[in-house]
Design a protein around this motif. Structure first.
Motif: not given
Length: 162
Positions: A1-20
């Motif tokens: 069972m994958a889990f996550e926590g205490q993530l730091q996210i790059v602010p203001g980032l946009t996708a270079s294309g369809d990353l869905s």
């Protein structure tokens, strides 16, 4: 069972294309925004946390903390992880850039596992072969002459001539 926590996210980032279809895969950041990493064992900038469906859409790329990541094959718990050319997690080896450490084991491709992000180090690879021996160096200077030894005993007298 994958889990996550205490993530730091790059602010203001946009996708270079369809990353869905690339959520929980390794990303690089370029002039057009976040893109799927396509360099096997190469340096990555983070892990995509959402599913932006078009160029210019906001996206969340984690660069620190514990994230979910998609495995490319079986990975042992505790193994160092790098990226494949498809942005998937693989066991790091050789001169791969380490992107994280597996906090869970993956048993097959497509498994989601927890990974502690560890960007910037290089996995230890096998030691290379010993190189050829180099050329012999120049001969050094001749040393000083030592002292003369003692004179030896006088030899026997030879026969008398005619």
């Amino acid at each position: 069972m994958a889990f996550e926590g205490q993530l730091q996210i790059v602010p203001g980032l946009t996708a270079s294309g369809d990353l869905s279809s690339h959520q929980f895969k390794f990303m690089v950041i370029g002039s057009t925004g976040a893109a799927l990493n396509t360099s096997a064992g190469g340096l990555v900038d983070g892990v995509l946390q959402d599913k932006p469906a078009a160029l210019g859409r906001a996206c969340s790329v984690a660069y620190a903390g514990v994230t979910k990541i998609t495995a490319s094959a079986a990975i042992a718990k505790g193994a160092l992880i790098s990226s494949t050319a498809l942005g998937l997690a693989q066991t790091a080896g050789g001169s791969h850039q380490v992107a994280g450490r597996a906090l869970e084991a993956a048993s097959a491709s497509g498994d989601l596992i927890a990974m502690k992000i560890l960007f910037g180090s290089v996995a230890a690879g096998p030691t290379g072969a010993t190189g050829a021996t180099g050329p012999t160096g120049a001969t050094g200077p001749t040393g000083a002459t030592g002292p003369t030894g003692a004179t030896g005993p006088t030899g026997a007298t030879g026969p008398t001539g005619p």
